[in-house]
Design a protein around this motif. Structure first.
Motif, PDB file in Angstrom:
ATOM      1  N   PHE A  56     -20.137  -9.989   4.847  1.00 47.19           N
ATOM      2  CA  PHE A  56     -21.367  -9.214   4.744  1.00 47.19           C
ATOM      3  C   PHE A  56     -21.061  -7.756   5.088  1.00 47.19           C
ATOM      4  O   PHE A  56     -20.417  -7.466   6.097  1.00 47.19           O
ATOM      5  CB  PHE A  56     -22.403  -9.797   5.704  1.00 47.19           C
ATOM      6  N   GLY A  57     -21.519  -6.826   4.267  1.00 42.74           N
ATOM      7  CA  GLY A  57     -21.233  -5.408   4.455  1.00 42.74           C
ATOM      8  C   GLY A  57     -21.705  -4.866   5.786  1.00 42.74           C
ATOM      9  O   GLY A  57     -21.045  -4.028   6.406  1.00 42.74           O
ATOM     10  N   GLY A  58     -22.856  -5.325   6.256  1.00 42.21           N
ATOM     11  CA  GLY A  58     -23.368  -4.865   7.546  1.00 42.21           C
ATOM     12  C   GLY A  58     -22.454  -5.261   8.697  1.00 42.21           C
ATOM     13  O   GLY A  58     -22.285  -4.509   9.653  1.00 42.21           O
ATOM     14  N   SER A  59     -21.847  -6.424   8.604  1.00 44.62           N
ATOM     15  CA  SER A  59     -20.905  -6.855   9.640  1.00 44.62           C
ATOM     16  C   SER A  59     -19.631  -6.017   9.586  1.00 44.62           C
ATOM     17  O   SER A  59     -19.055  -5.685  10.633  1.00 44.62           O
ATOM     18  CB  SER A  59     -20.563  -8.337   9.473  1.00 44.62           C
ATOM     19  N   LEU A  60     -19.194  -5.671   8.371  1.00 46.87           N
ATOM     20  CA  LEU A  60     -18.011  -4.815   8.236  1.00 46.87           C
ATOM     21  C   LEU A  60     -18.255  -3.463   8.905  1.00 46.87           C
ATOM     22  O   LEU A  60     -17.402  -2.948   9.624  1.00 46.87           O
ATOM     23  CB  LEU A  60     -17.653  -4.612   6.764  1.00 46.87           C
ATOM     24  N   TYR A  61     -19.430  -2.891   8.667  1.00 51.35           N
ATOM     25  CA  TYR A  61     -19.737  -1.608   9.300  1.00 51.35           C
ATOM     26  C   TYR A  61     -19.890  -1.768  10.815  1.00 51.35           C
ATOM     27  O   TYR A  61     -19.381  -0.965  11.594  1.00 51.35           O
ATOM     28  CB  TYR A  61     -21.007  -0.988   8.701  1.00 51.35           C
ATOM     29  N   SER A  62     -20.568  -2.813  11.234  1.00 50.45           N
ATOM     30  CA  SER A  62     -20.828  -3.047  12.650  1.00 50.45           C
ATOM     31  C   SER A  62     -19.530  -3.152  13.455  1.00 50.45           C
ATOM     32  O   SER A  62     -19.454  -2.645  14.575  1.00 50.45           O
ATOM     33  CB  SER A  62     -21.652  -4.317  12.818  1.00 50.45           C
ATOM     34  N   MET A  63     -18.514  -3.792  12.877  1.00 47.39           N
ATOM     35  CA  MET A  63     -17.259  -3.956  13.614  1.00 47.39           C
ATOM     36  C   MET A  63     -16.572  -2.624  13.868  1.00 47.39           C
ATOM     37  O   MET A  63     -15.732  -2.516  14.747  1.00 47.39           O
ATOM     38  CB  MET A  63     -16.318  -4.925  12.895  1.00 47.39           C
ATOM     39  N   SER A  64     -16.947  -1.593  13.103  1.00 42.52           N
ATOM     40  CA  SER A  64     -16.338  -0.271  13.229  1.00 42.52           C
ATOM     41  C   SER A  64     -17.206   0.717  13.991  1.00 42.52           C
ATOM     42  O   SER A  64     -16.733   1.777  14.383  1.00 42.52           O
ATOM     43  CB  SER A  64     -16.093   0.313  11.831  1.00 42.52           C
ATOM     44  N   ASP A  65     -18.454   0.397  14.159  1.00 42.38           N
ATOM     45  CA  ASP A  65     -19.436   1.378  14.605  1.00 42.38           C
ATOM     46  C   ASP A  65     -19.123   2.091  15.918  1.00 42.38           C
ATOM     47  O   ASP A  65     -19.102   3.314  15.952  1.00 42.38           O
ATOM     48  CB  ASP A  65     -20.823   0.733  14.653  1.00 42.38           C
ATOM     49  N   PRO A  66     -18.884   1.418  17.037  1.00 40.27           N
ATOM     50  CA  PRO A  66     -18.868   2.151  18.309  1.00 40.27           C
ATOM     51  C   PRO A  66     -17.520   2.727  18.738  1.00 40.27           C
ATOM     52  O   PRO A  66     -17.460   3.473  19.705  1.00 40.27           O
ATOM     53  CB  PRO A  66     -19.302   1.082  19.310  1.00 40.27           C
ATOM     54  N   PHE A  67     -16.452   2.400  18.053  1.00 36.86           N
ATOM     55  CA  PHE A  67     -15.134   2.622  18.653  1.00 36.86           C
ATOM     56  C   PHE A  67     -14.677   4.067  18.759  1.00 36.86           C
ATOM     57  O   PHE A  67     -14.051   4.443  19.752  1.00 36.86           O
ATOM     58  CB  PHE A  67     -14.086   1.730  17.984  1.00 36.86           C
ATOM     59  N   TRP A  68     -14.974   4.914  17.789  1.00 41.03           N
ATOM     60  CA  TRP A  68     -14.549   6.315  17.920  1.00 41.03           C
ATOM     61  C   TRP A  68     -15.248   6.967  19.107  1.00 41.03           C
ATOM     62  O   TRP A  68     -14.626   7.721  19.869  1.00 41.03           O
ATOM     63  CB  TRP A  68     -14.788   7.085  16.625  1.00 41.03           C
ATOM     64  N   VAL A  69     -16.533   6.685  19.288  1.00 38.75           N
ATOM     65  CA  VAL A  69     -17.258   7.248  20.429  1.00 38.75           C
ATOM     66  C   VAL A  69     -16.704   6.692  21.740  1.00 38.75           C
ATOM     67  O   VAL A  69     -16.472   7.442  22.697  1.00 38.75           O
ATOM     68  CB  VAL A  69     -18.774   6.977  20.313  1.00 38.75           C
ATOM     69  N   LEU A  70     -16.478   5.395  21.804  1.00 37.67           N
ATOM     70  CA  LEU A  70     -15.981   4.795  23.044  1.00 37.67           C
ATOM     71  C   LEU A  70     -14.608   5.349  23.431  1.00 37.67           C
ATOM     72  O   LEU A  70     -14.357   5.643  24.602  1.00 37.67           O
ATOM     73  CB  LEU A  70     -15.916   3.274  22.911  1.00 37.67           C
ATOM     74  N   LEU A  71     -13.730   5.489  22.447  1.00 31.94           N
ATOM     75  CA  LEU A  71     -12.406   6.035  22.750  1.00 31.94           C
ATOM     76  C   LEU A  71     -12.522   7.495  23.180  1.00 31.94           C
ATOM     77  O   LEU A  71     -11.924   7.912  24.182  1.00 31.94           O
ATOM     78  CB  LEU A  71     -11.481   5.901  21.543  1.00 31.94           C
ATOM     79  N   ALA A  72     -13.306   8.283  22.443  1.00 31.39           N
ATOM     80  CA  ALA A  72     -13.423   9.714  22.744  1.00 31.39           C
ATOM     81  C   ALA A  72     -14.063   9.961  24.100  1.00 31.39           C
ATOM     82  O   ALA A  72     -13.558  10.777  24.892  1.00 31.39           O
ATOM     83  CB  ALA A  72     -14.206  10.427  21.645  1.00 31.39           C
ATOM     84  N   VAL A  73     -15.164   9.295  24.409  1.00 29.33           N
ATOM     85  CA  VAL A  73     -15.848   9.550  25.676  1.00 29.33           C
ATOM     86  C   VAL A  73     -14.966   9.168  26.862  1.00 29.33           C
ATOM     87  O   VAL A  73     -14.961   9.851  27.892  1.00 29.33           O
ATOM     88  CB  VAL A  73     -17.229   8.848  25.740  1.00 29.33           C
ATOM     89  N   ASN A  74     -14.186   8.127  26.722  1.00 26.98           N
ATOM     90  CA  ASN A  74     -13.317   7.712  27.818  1.00 26.98           C
ATOM     91  C   ASN A  74     -12.057   8.558  27.925  1.00 26.98           C
ATOM     92  O   ASN A  74     -11.514   8.728  29.015  1.00 26.98           O
ATOM     93  CB  ASN A  74     -12.973   6.226  27.702  1.00 26.98           C
ATOM     94  N   ARG A  75     -11.580   9.114  26.821  1.00 26.80           N
ATOM     95  CA  ARG A  75     -10.407   9.994  26.871  1.00 26.80           C
ATOM     96  C   ARG A  75     -10.780  11.407  27.313  1.00 26.80           C
ATOM     97  O   ARG A  75     -10.022  12.054  28.020  1.00 26.80           O
ATOM     98  CB  ARG A  75      -9.729  10.082  25.498  1.00 26.80           C
TER      99      ARG A  75
END
Length: 162
Positions: A56-75
Motif C-alpha cells: 500500500f502506497g500510504g505504508s510506503l510513505y509512512s515508513m519513511s516519514d519521520p526519519f530525516w527529522v529524527l536524525l537531524a534533531v538528534n544530531r
C-alpha cells in the motif's frame, strides 16, 4: 520527552511497538548510536496490501516519514528547531514482498545546515531516500523537506535598531 526516546535503542524499540507502525508491518531495524543513520523494513501482509496485492502506497510513505527529522534533531541538538516541511513520493515498481529504506545523515549535510542557520535564518533542506525490495529493486523514491532554525534564545544578538 521521556528518557527512553532520547536514545537510539529506546526510540527504535518504541517505534517498532507504536501501533501505527506495528499494525502496518513497519519495523525500525536500526538507528545508529550517533543518530547518523536508520534502517526500516515494511513487511507485506494482509493489513498493508492494496487492491492489487502489493504494498500500500500510504505504508510506503509512512515508513519513511519521520526519519530525516529524527536524525537531524538528534544530531543538531537542543539549539535547533526541526520540523517536517514537505514530502513527496514517486512509486517506481510494485512492492511484492518486504521492502526496506535506509537514511544516512552525513556530517557534510549537517555542516551545510549549521552554516545556513548560523545567522538565525531558517534552512529548508531536501533529503532523498529509496525504498527497495530485498533484491535491491527500487520500489519508490521519497523526498522530504525539513525546516531547521536555531532557537530564538540561541541565535546571534541583533544590532540595536535592526
Amino acid at each position: 520527552m521521556s528518557k527512553t526516546l532520547r536514545t537510539p535503542k529506546g526510540l527504535r524499540h518504541v517505534m517498532s511497538w507504536w501501533p501505527p507502525y506495528r499494525f502496518a508491518g513497519i519495523k525500525v531495524l536500526s538507528i545508529a548510536d550517533d543518530w547518523s543513520s536508520a534502517r526500516v523494513r515494511l513487511r507485506l501482509g494482509r493489513l498493508n496490501r492494496n487492491y492489487f496485492g502489493t504494498q500500500f502506497g500510504g505504508s510506503l510513505y509512512s515508513m519513511s516519514d519521520p526519519f530525516w527529522v529524527l536524525l537531524a534533531v538528534n544530531r543538531l541538538g537542543r539549539d535547533y528547531l526541526v520540523w517536517d516541511k514537505a514530502g513527496e513520493i514517486e512509486y517506481v515498481a510494485p512492492g511484492r514482498g518486504d521492502v526496506f529504506a535506509e537514511f544516512t545523515l552525513t556530517e557534510e549535510r549537517l555542516d551545510e545546515i549549521r552554516a545556513a542557520t548560523a545567522d538565525g535564518s531558517k534552512a529548508l533542506p531536501w533529503f532523498e531516500s529509496e525504498i527497495t525490495a530485498a533484491d535491491g529493486t527500487v520500489v519508490a523514491r521519497v523526498r522530504k523537506q525539513i525546516y531547521v532554525r536555531r532557537k530564538k534564545d540561541r541565535r546571534p544578538a541583533q544590532p540595536a535598531g535592526a
